[in-house]
Design a protein around this motif. Structure first.
Motif, PDB file in Angstrom:
ATOM      1  N   GLY A 192     -28.102  36.152  58.791  1.00 51.81           N
ATOM      2  CA  GLY A 192     -27.131  35.061  58.675  1.00 51.81           C
ATOM      3  C   GLY A 192     -27.798  33.701  58.698  1.00 51.81           C
ATOM      4  N   LEU A 193     -28.821  33.537  59.534  1.00 49.31           N
ATOM      5  CA  LEU A 193     -29.533  32.259  59.612  1.00 49.31           C
ATOM      6  C   LEU A 193     -30.342  32.004  58.342  1.00 49.31           C
ATOM      7  N   ARG A 194     -30.965  33.066  57.796  1.00 44.78           N
ATOM      8  CA  ARG A 194     -31.730  32.892  56.555  1.00 44.78           C
ATOM      9  C   ARG A 194     -30.811  32.516  55.392  1.00 44.78           C
ATOM     10  N   LEU A 195     -29.627  33.156  55.341  1.00 47.10           N
ATOM     11  CA  LEU A 195     -28.679  32.837  54.270  1.00 47.10           C
ATOM     12  C   LEU A 195     -28.228  31.373  54.329  1.00 47.10           C
ATOM     13  N   ARG A 196     -28.254  30.804  55.514  1.00 47.44           N
ATOM     14  CA  ARG A 196     -27.830  29.413  55.680  1.00 47.44           C
ATOM     15  C   ARG A 196     -29.014  28.449  55.587  1.00 47.44           C
ATOM     16  N   GLY A 197     -30.169  28.970  55.240  1.00 47.96           N
ATOM     17  CA  GLY A 197     -31.334  28.115  55.035  1.00 47.96           C
ATOM     18  C   GLY A 197     -31.884  27.526  56.312  1.00 47.96           C
ATOM     19  N   PHE A 218     -20.950  39.196  74.254  1.00 48.67           N
ATOM     20  CA  PHE A 218     -19.750  39.040  75.073  1.00 48.67           C
ATOM     21  C   PHE A 218     -18.522  39.586  74.347  1.00 48.67           C
ATOM     22  N   ALA A 219     -18.482  39.400  73.028  1.00 48.32           N
ATOM     23  CA  ALA A 219     -17.343  39.875  72.234  1.00 48.32           C
ATOM     24  C   ALA A 219     -17.228  41.397  72.270  1.00 48.32           C
ATOM     25  N   PHE A 220     -18.361  42.076  72.384  1.00 47.60           N
ATOM     26  CA  PHE A 220     -18.359  43.553  72.409  1.00 47.60           C
ATOM     27  C   PHE A 220     -18.590  44.105  73.825  1.00 47.60           C
ATOM     28  N   ARG A 221     -18.264  43.322  74.842  1.00 49.39           N
ATOM     29  CA  ARG A 221     -18.545  43.707  76.232  1.00 49.39           C
ATOM     30  C   ARG A 221     -17.860  45.011  76.641  1.00 49.39           C
ATOM     31  N   ASP A 222     -16.623  45.203  76.190  1.00 48.07           N
ATOM     32  CA  ASP A 222     -15.895  46.421  76.578  1.00 48.07           C
ATOM     33  C   ASP A 222     -16.539  47.665  75.966  1.00 48.07           C
ATOM     34  N   GLU A 223     -16.914  47.571  74.695  1.00 42.54           N
ATOM     35  CA  GLU A 223     -17.553  48.708  74.030  1.00 42.54           C
ATOM     36  C   GLU A 223     -18.900  49.049  74.681  1.00 42.54           C
ATOM     37  N   LEU A 224     -19.662  47.986  75.028  1.00 41.96           N
ATOM     38  CA  LEU A 224     -20.976  48.208  75.645  1.00 41.96           C
ATOM     39  C   LEU A 224     -20.853  48.794  77.056  1.00 41.96           C
ATOM     40  N   LYS A 225     -19.782  48.475  77.740  1.00 42.76           N
ATOM     41  CA  LYS A 225     -19.574  48.982  79.097  1.00 42.76           C
ATOM     42  C   LYS A 225     -19.233  50.464  79.086  1.00 42.76           C
ATOM     43  N   GLU A 226     -18.395  50.878  78.151  1.00 47.14           N
ATOM     44  CA  GLU A 226     -17.961  52.273  78.083  1.00 47.14           C
ATOM     45  C   GLU A 226     -18.948  53.146  77.317  1.00 47.14           C
ATOM     46  N   VAL A 236     -20.279  44.295  63.625  1.00 45.26           N
ATOM     47  CA  VAL A 236     -21.249  43.333  64.156  1.00 45.26           C
ATOM     48  C   VAL A 236     -21.472  42.198  63.158  1.00 45.26           C
ATOM     49  N   GLN A 237     -21.626  42.566  61.896  1.00 48.84           N
ATOM     50  CA  GLN A 237     -21.870  41.554  60.859  1.00 48.84           C
ATOM     51  C   GLN A 237     -20.701  40.581  60.758  1.00 48.84           C
ATOM     52  N   GLU A 238     -19.491  41.079  60.820  1.00 45.67           N
ATOM     53  CA  GLU A 238     -18.301  40.228  60.738  1.00 45.67           C
ATOM     54  C   GLU A 238     -18.239  39.262  61.916  1.00 45.67           C
ATOM     55  N   ALA A 239     -18.555  39.769  63.122  1.00 42.33           N
ATOM     56  CA  ALA A 239     -18.533  38.915  64.310  1.00 42.33           C
ATOM     57  C   ALA A 239     -19.610  37.839  64.227  1.00 42.33           C
ATOM     58  N   VAL A 240     -20.817  38.211  63.777  1.00 45.06           N
ATOM     59  CA  VAL A 240     -21.924  37.251  63.666  1.00 45.06           C
ATOM     60  C   VAL A 240     -21.582  36.161  62.648  1.00 45.06           C
ATOM     61  N   GLU A 241     -21.017  36.555  61.512  1.00 44.26           N
ATOM     62  CA  GLU A 241     -20.658  35.580  60.484  1.00 44.26           C
ATOM     63  C   GLU A 241     -19.624  34.586  61.006  1.00 44.26           C
ATOM     64  N   LEU A 242     -18.675  35.091  61.766  1.00 44.20           N
ATOM     65  CA  LEU A 242     -17.633  34.223  62.322  1.00 44.20           C
ATOM     66  C   LEU A 242     -18.235  33.220  63.305  1.00 44.20           C
ATOM     67  N   ILE A 243     -19.167  33.695  64.137  1.00 42.20           N
ATOM     68  CA  ILE A 243     -19.795  32.828  65.149  1.00 42.20           C
ATOM     69  C   ILE A 243     -20.692  31.788  64.481  1.00 42.20           C
TER      70      ILE A 243
END
Length: 250
Positions: A192-197, A218-226, A236-243
């Motif tokens: 994502g950072l490379r795509l944004r130069g 933090f967004a995936f905290r529940d999944e990582l806990k269980e 993951v890609q969708e969340a990273v792009e949004l952030i």
């Protein structure tokens, strides 16, 4: 008077005495003499014999061998050990062990006598049998209790081992789950950072990377806990792009 036994004594260390004649001075008629091999076991104090020891028949020892005479003189006719006796085991094919006791009797100082007697241990055997009969139920109970105790210990160990294996397995599963997530997240952020130069040498690259990583984690905290439901690459890609869109306004 009759000769009843001829004994061959094993004194240990390869030393043997072959001429110990045992005579019954009170015999009314001649008896057929028997020959036995014996082994000297050790010495005893004649005044401290166990109560169950009985000496039913007393015999007198003679020998034409000077070696035999010297041996008994050195062992049983010493002034410092007036009450010493020698115990010998009769070697043979008898199912039960038999023992002879040798000791001295000094009626005439000039002519001391070496005497011997078969040790009657029948009383001891009766006592042993009685004790064995009394102890058997206790022993069986103790063995049963011990077996139950052992079973309980084994069961506890197996349970602890199973629990430990389960914990290790769960820990390995969690570690592998997080490792895959971290790898996917890191690749998505870098892409994502490379795509944004935004190159790595840029001043705010590290800050953007760390903030994006922390926010996505933090967004995936529940999944990582269980660690039950899989986290797919697209999520993951969708969340990273949004952030990144929020942080870079692009």
């Amino acid at each position: 008077m009759s000769k009843v036994y001829i004994l061959r004594l094993d004194l240990g260390n390869g030393t043997k005495i072959k001429d110990v004649q045992v005579w019954d001075l009170n015999a009314d008629k001649q008896q057929k003499e028997q020959t036995f091999d014996c082994k000297i076991l050790g010495s005893v104090d004649m005044k401290r014999l166990p109560l169950w020891v009985e000496l039913p028949n007393e015999y007198v020892c003679y020998s034409a061998s000077s070696t035999t005479t010297s041996y008994f003189r050195s062992k049983l006719l010493q002034k410092q050990y007036p009450d010493r006796g020698l115990v010998a085991e009769v070697l043979g094919e008898s199912a039960t062990s038999e023992y002879m006791l040798f000791y001295s009797e000094i009626i005439d100082v000039a002519r001391p006598q070496i005497k011997t007697s078969k040790i009657d241990i029948s009383i001891k055997r009766k006592l042993d049998n009685q004790l064995l009969q009394e102890e058997t139920p206790r022993a069986q109970s103790a063995i049963l209790s011990k077996d139950q105790s052992i079973d309980a210990i084994v069961a506890k160990k197996l349970l602890r081992r199973t629990q430990s294996t389960s914990r290790i397995s769960k820990h390995v599963q969690m570690t592998d789950y997080k490792r895959k997530f971290v790898s996917t997240l890191s690749n998505c952020i870098l892409s994502g950072l490379r795509l944004r130069g935004i190159p790595e040498r840029q001043a705010d690259f590290q800050q953007l990377y760390k903030m994006t990583y922390s926010t996505a984690e933090f967004a995936f905290r529940d999944e990582l806990k269980e660690a039950k439901s899989p986290i797919y690459f697209e999520q993951v890609q969708e969340a990273v792009e949004l952030i990144l869109k929020l942080f870079t306004k692009s």
